[in-house]
Design an enzyme around this catalytic site. Structure first.
Site, PDB file in Angstrom:
ATOM      1  N   GLY A  14      -2.578 -14.047  19.652  1.00  0.00           N
ATOM      2  CA  GLY A  14      -3.781 -13.227  19.444  1.00  0.00           C
ATOM      3  C   GLY A  14      -4.991 -14.130  19.295  1.00  0.00           C
ATOM      4  O   GLY A  14      -5.224 -14.684  18.214  1.00  0.00           O
ATOM      5  N   MET A  18     -11.201 -13.802  15.595  1.00  0.00           N
ATOM      6  CA  MET A  18     -10.566 -14.340  14.383  1.00  0.00           C
ATOM      7  C   MET A  18      -9.484 -15.355  14.760  1.00  0.00           C
ATOM      8  O   MET A  18      -9.395 -16.435  14.188  1.00  0.00           O
ATOM      9  CB  MET A  18      -9.941 -13.210  13.553  1.00  0.00           C
ATOM     10  CG  MET A  18     -10.926 -12.270  12.914  1.00  0.00           C
ATOM     11  SD  MET A  18     -11.988 -13.077  11.718  1.00  0.00           S
ATOM     12  CE  MET A  18     -10.883 -13.290  10.329  1.00  0.00           C
ATOM     13  N   VAL A  84      -3.427 -10.049  15.537  1.00  0.00           N
ATOM     14  CA  VAL A  84      -3.554  -8.917  16.483  1.00  0.00           C
ATOM     15  C   VAL A  84      -3.978  -7.681  15.680  1.00  0.00           C
ATOM     16  O   VAL A  84      -3.800  -7.645  14.462  1.00  0.00           O
ATOM     17  CB  VAL A  84      -2.221  -8.656  17.241  1.00  0.00           C
ATOM     18  CG1 VAL A  84      -1.816  -9.870  18.060  1.00  0.00           C
ATOM     19  CG2 VAL A  84      -1.097  -8.251  16.305  1.00  0.00           C
ATOM     20  N   ALA A  86      -4.202  -4.290  13.639  1.00  0.00           N
ATOM     21  CA  ALA A  86      -3.205  -3.636  12.778  1.00  0.00           C
ATOM     22  C   ALA A  86      -2.577  -2.452  13.506  1.00  0.00           C
ATOM     23  O   ALA A  86      -3.172  -1.892  14.427  1.00  0.00           O
ATOM     24  CB  ALA A  86      -3.895  -3.156  11.510  1.00  0.00           C
ATOM     25  N   ASN A 113      -5.347  -6.803   9.290  1.00  0.00           N
ATOM     26  CA  ASN A 113      -5.568  -5.870   8.181  1.00  0.00           C
ATOM     27  C   ASN A 113      -4.525  -4.760   8.233  1.00  0.00           C
ATOM     28  O   ASN A 113      -4.861  -3.571   8.300  1.00  0.00           O
ATOM     29  CB  ASN A 113      -6.970  -5.260   8.272  1.00  0.00           C
ATOM     30  CG  ASN A 113      -8.008  -6.117   7.584  1.00  0.00           C
ATOM     31  OD1 ASN A 113      -7.697  -6.896   6.685  1.00  0.00           O
ATOM     32  ND2 ASN A 113      -9.251  -5.979   8.011  1.00  0.00           N
ATOM     33  N   SER A 138      -9.746 -12.986   4.929  1.00  0.00           N
ATOM     34  CA  SER A 138     -11.107 -12.457   4.830  1.00  0.00           C
ATOM     35  C   SER A 138     -12.106 -13.557   5.120  1.00  0.00           C
ATOM     36  O   SER A 138     -11.871 -14.720   4.788  1.00  0.00           O
ATOM     37  CB  SER A 138     -11.380 -11.869   3.446  1.00  0.00           C
ATOM     38  OG  SER A 138     -12.731 -11.419   3.409  1.00  0.00           O
ATOM     39  N   GLY A 139     -13.213 -13.162   5.721  1.00  0.00           N
ATOM     40  CA  GLY A 139     -14.293 -14.124   5.929  1.00  0.00           C
ATOM     41  C   GLY A 139     -14.936 -14.025   7.298  1.00  0.00           C
ATOM     42  O   GLY A 139     -15.824 -14.806   7.619  1.00  0.00           O
ATOM     43  N   LYS A 210      -5.884  -7.225  -0.187  1.00  0.00           N
ATOM     44  CA  LYS A 210      -6.944  -7.320   0.833  1.00  0.00           C
ATOM     45  C   LYS A 210      -7.590  -5.954   1.079  1.00  0.00           C
ATOM     46  O   LYS A 210      -8.802  -5.845   1.282  1.00  0.00           O
ATOM     47  CB  LYS A 210      -6.372  -7.884   2.140  1.00  0.00           C
ATOM     48  CG  LYS A 210      -7.360  -7.889   3.317  1.00  0.00           C
ATOM     49  CD  LYS A 210      -8.592  -8.714   3.021  1.00  0.00           C
ATOM     50  CE  LYS A 210      -9.566  -8.975   4.137  1.00  0.00           C
ATOM     51  NZ  LYS A 210      -9.905  -7.989   5.105  1.00  0.00           N
ATOM     52  N   HIS A 213      -9.945  -5.469  -1.625  1.00  0.00           N
ATOM     53  CA  HIS A 213     -11.108  -6.335  -1.330  1.00  0.00           C
ATOM     54  C   HIS A 213     -12.069  -5.584  -0.401  1.00  0.00           C
ATOM     55  O   HIS A 213     -13.279  -5.554  -0.615  1.00  0.00           O
ATOM     56  CB  HIS A 213     -10.632  -7.639  -0.673  1.00  0.00           C
ATOM     57  CG  HIS A 213     -11.712  -8.423   0.019  1.00  0.00           C
ATOM     58  ND1 HIS A 213     -12.240  -8.065   1.249  1.00  0.00           N
ATOM     59  CD2 HIS A 213     -12.407  -9.526  -0.358  1.00  0.00           C
ATOM     60  CE1 HIS A 213     -13.197  -8.906   1.598  1.00  0.00           C
ATOM     61  NE2 HIS A 213     -13.313  -9.811   0.639  1.00  0.00           N
ATOM     62  N   ASN A 214     -11.512  -4.968   0.625  1.00  0.00           N
ATOM     63  CA  ASN A 214     -12.364  -4.264   1.587  1.00  0.00           C
ATOM     64  C   ASN A 214     -12.998  -3.013   0.974  1.00  0.00           C
ATOM     65  O   ASN A 214     -14.136  -2.673   1.296  1.00  0.00           O
ATOM     66  CB  ASN A 214     -11.562  -3.896   2.834  1.00  0.00           C
ATOM     67  CG  ASN A 214     -11.404  -5.083   3.773  1.00  0.00           C
ATOM     68  OD1 ASN A 214     -11.441  -6.224   3.318  1.00  0.00           O
ATOM     69  ND2 ASN A 214     -11.227  -4.838   5.040  1.00  0.00           N
ATOM     70  N   GLU A 217     -15.773  -4.272  -0.823  1.00  0.00           N
ATOM     71  CA  GLU A 217     -16.769  -4.673   0.216  1.00  0.00           C
ATOM     72  C   GLU A 217     -17.593  -3.454   0.661  1.00  0.00           C
ATOM     73  O   GLU A 217     -18.822  -3.528   0.751  1.00  0.00           O
ATOM     74  CB  GLU A 217     -15.992  -5.267   1.400  1.00  0.00           C
ATOM     75  CG  GLU A 217     -16.787  -5.595   2.639  1.00  0.00           C
ATOM     76  CD  GLU A 217     -15.860  -6.063   3.782  1.00  0.00           C
ATOM     77  OE1 GLU A 217     -15.114  -7.036   3.592  1.00  0.00           O
ATOM     78  OE2 GLU A 217     -15.880  -5.437   4.865  1.00  0.00           O
ATOM     79  N   ARG A 475      -7.450  26.186 -16.794  1.00  0.00           N
ATOM     80  CA  ARG A 475      -6.117  26.069 -16.155  1.00  0.00           C
ATOM     81  C   ARG A 475      -5.103  26.954 -16.879  1.00  0.00           C
ATOM     82  O   ARG A 475      -4.234  27.583 -16.278  1.00  0.00           O
ATOM     83  CB  ARG A 475      -5.633  24.618 -16.181  1.00  0.00           C
ATOM     84  CG  ARG A 475      -6.412  23.691 -15.261  1.00  0.00           C
ATOM     85  CD  ARG A 475      -5.890  22.261 -15.340  1.00  0.00           C
ATOM     86  NE  ARG A 475      -4.582  22.120 -14.721  1.00  0.00           N
ATOM     87  CZ  ARG A 475      -3.499  21.693 -15.343  1.00  0.00           C
ATOM     88  NH1 ARG A 475      -3.551  21.368 -16.626  1.00  0.00           N
ATOM     89  NH2 ARG A 475      -2.349  21.604 -14.714  1.00  0.00           N
TER      90      ARG A 475
END
Ligand code: 6PG
Length: 510
Positions: A14, A18, A84, A86, A113, A138-139, A210, A213-214, A217, A475
């Site tokens: 791939g 990236m 490659v 996800a 991801n 990441s980056g 991760k 993290h996103n 983000e 309820r």
């Protein structure tokens, strides 16, 4: 393809943006790579770039034209990195490698991801064929080239082999200051500092971290965008003026990669019109799904993460451009009131604090989510270590991550960042400005879903009493769902016979 018959250290599949940059990063750090992509053009592109950047006559990257050739070029047991998209492409490559003769002690590292549950399922599915290890990256493309943040997880045996490679290629942080160590030239390596690569846990844990993290983000980006909107619409500032304010903020508490790139985007002029490019970019946000997965997971584990979810909704609502254009004609709201220079300065200062407070809440939500997921899935996550590897290399890198590292170092069992003394103090010093900022935006009709949802989160978290008492009454009224009482022992369930005239409260037997 003609090339030396020297066996390579690592196979790489791939070679998109990236992938190509990770290959060159690995090569800079002394690893020989056998590279394959379905597009031969991409294979040739990475070989050409390696030749151009590499000062010696010995190539570091060997192009392969098939999976079989790739395996034949590698030292055994094989170590193969995948970059490659996800989903189905990951399985497709795994099946192709099985067809090409991959062995049970070979390791495949999925750096995409991937959805974390897919990673767990794949590790099981392929366990007799090869060892699936995962390491989200990441980056973006620059991070991949000169030092990303890496979140590896899977079998410890595989980590022992991957660790020196991952620590070499990752971003590094100065151990004393917590600041990133610069690396930005081809051929350059950094052997000092703390690597932004740490083992997260069993299969799936790294991809989960991760994913969060996103999610953070998404929230971080949305908070900055809302601040831009307040300054642009509410105060009528130009893109350059906003860039100046962001640049100033980026030298203090709000120092972050996302703030830094926002300055760059705001200053950019369109090459054809020479006007601010951001004014010409269509206001419809895209998304690939990791923010959505984070929001879904927060709902599943029962962790409040409203600012992350709101950031996903903000992207969705932006995508309804035509509908919004129609509604902007039909629905009324306030007109923006002009303010004096002094008032404008005060509003800018309030907004600074609003961003900072909302950001603390978004991180608090993300870290609490990981904590609850840790319990649910039986992982042992090291939150100080996670904060450490996010200090450099990744998209959410920020000075602020050092304070989070310190909070989890002070108390590794911290339930929520808001309860840390440092963050609690930061919020008490600034929450009034945060409120004023939201009032200003609201009174001028400027949407601030992320900033406001973070404030509602903060106020909910610090409220000893919430209106869930009435909710429990509702309820019980329509569904006999019972309730507990504040004046009785915990765990005892009560119900009111709502349809009877007496409406007696009765204790329900266990
Ligand atoms: C990173 C980024 C990276 C990617 C996101 C973008 O950490 O390097 O998060 O993973 O840019 O997938 O996601 P959206 O397309 O959903 O904004």
């Amino acid at each position: 393809m003609t090339q030396d018959k020297l066996l390579c250290d690592i196979g790489f599949i791939g070679l998109g943006v990236m992938g190509k940059n990770l290959v060159l990063n690995l090569a800079d750090n002394g690893y020989n790579i056998a590279a394959f992509d379905l597009s031969d053009e991409k294979v040739q592109a990475v070989i050409a770039q390696d030749k151009q950047e590499n000062n010696t006559t010995t190539p570091r990257v060997y192009g392969c034209s098939s999976y079989t050739e790739l395996l034949s070029q590698l030292k055994a047991p094989h170590l193969i990195v995948l970059s490659v998209p996800a989903g189905a492409p990951v399985d497709q490559v795994c099946e192709n490698l099985i067809g090409a003769g991959i062995q049970p002690d070979d390791i495949i590292i999925d750096t995409g991801n991937s959805l974390w549950v897919d990673t767990v399922a794949r590790e099981k599915k392929y366990k007799n064929n090869f060892l699936l290890f995962s390491s989200a990256v990441s980056g973006g493309e620059v991070g991949a080239r000169f030092g990303p943040s890496l979140m590896p997880s899977g079998a410890p045996y595989a980590w022992a082999r991957v660790k020196p490679i991952w620590e070499a290629i990752s971003a590094k942080v100065d151990a004393v200051t917590g600041k990133p160590i610069e690396r930005n030239q081809p051929g350059q390596t950094v052997d000092t500092g703390e690597p932004c690569a740490a083992y997260i846990g069993p299969a799936g844990a790294g991809h989960y971290v991760k994913m969060v993290h996103n999610g953070i983000e998404y929230a971080d980006m949305q908070i900055i965008c809302e601040a831009y909107h307040v300054l642009r619409i509410g105060l009528g500032l130009s893109c350059d003026e906003i860039a100046d304010i962001f640049e100033h903020w980026n030298n203090g508490l709000l120092d972050s990669y996302l703030m830094e790139i926002s300055v760059e985007v705001l200053r950019q002029k369109s090459s054809d019109t020479n006007t601010a490019l951001v004014d010409l970019i269509l206001d419809k946000a895209g998304q690939k799904g990791t923010g959505l997965w984070t929001a879904m997971s927060s709902l599943e584990v029962g962790c409040p993460a409203p600012t992350i979810a709101q950031a996903v909704y903000a992207r969705s609502i932006s995508s309804f451009k035509e509908l919004r254009e129609q509604a902007s004609k039909d629905l009324s709201g306030p007109t923006v009131v002009s303010v004096s220079k002094e008032e404008s300065q005060a509003i800018i200062e309030q907004l600074h604090d609003a961003i900072y407070c909302a950001k603390i809440c978004a991180y608090a939500q993300g870290f609490q989510l990981m904590k609850l997921a840790e319990k649910e899935h039986g992982w042992t996550l090291d939150f100080a270590s996670i904060a450490k590897i996010w200090r450099a290399g990744c998209i959410i890198r920020a000075v602020f991550l050092q304070s989070i590292t310190e909070a989890f170092t002070r108390n590794e069992n911290l339930d929520n960042l808001l309860l840390d003394k440092f963050f609690a103090e930061q919020l008490s010093e600034r929450h009034v400005n945060w409120r004023k900022s939201i009032c200003f935006a609201t009174m001028n009709g400027i949407p601030t879903g992320a900033l406001s949802s973070a404030l509602a989160y903060y106020d909910s978290m610090r409220a000893a009493v919430l209106p869930a008492n009435l909710l429990q009454g509702q309820r019980d009224f329509f569904g006999a769902h019972t309730f507990e009482r504040v004046d009785k022992p915990a765990g005892k369930k009560y119900h009111v016979e709502w349809s009877s005239d007496e409406r007696k409260t009765i204790l329900i037997d266990d």
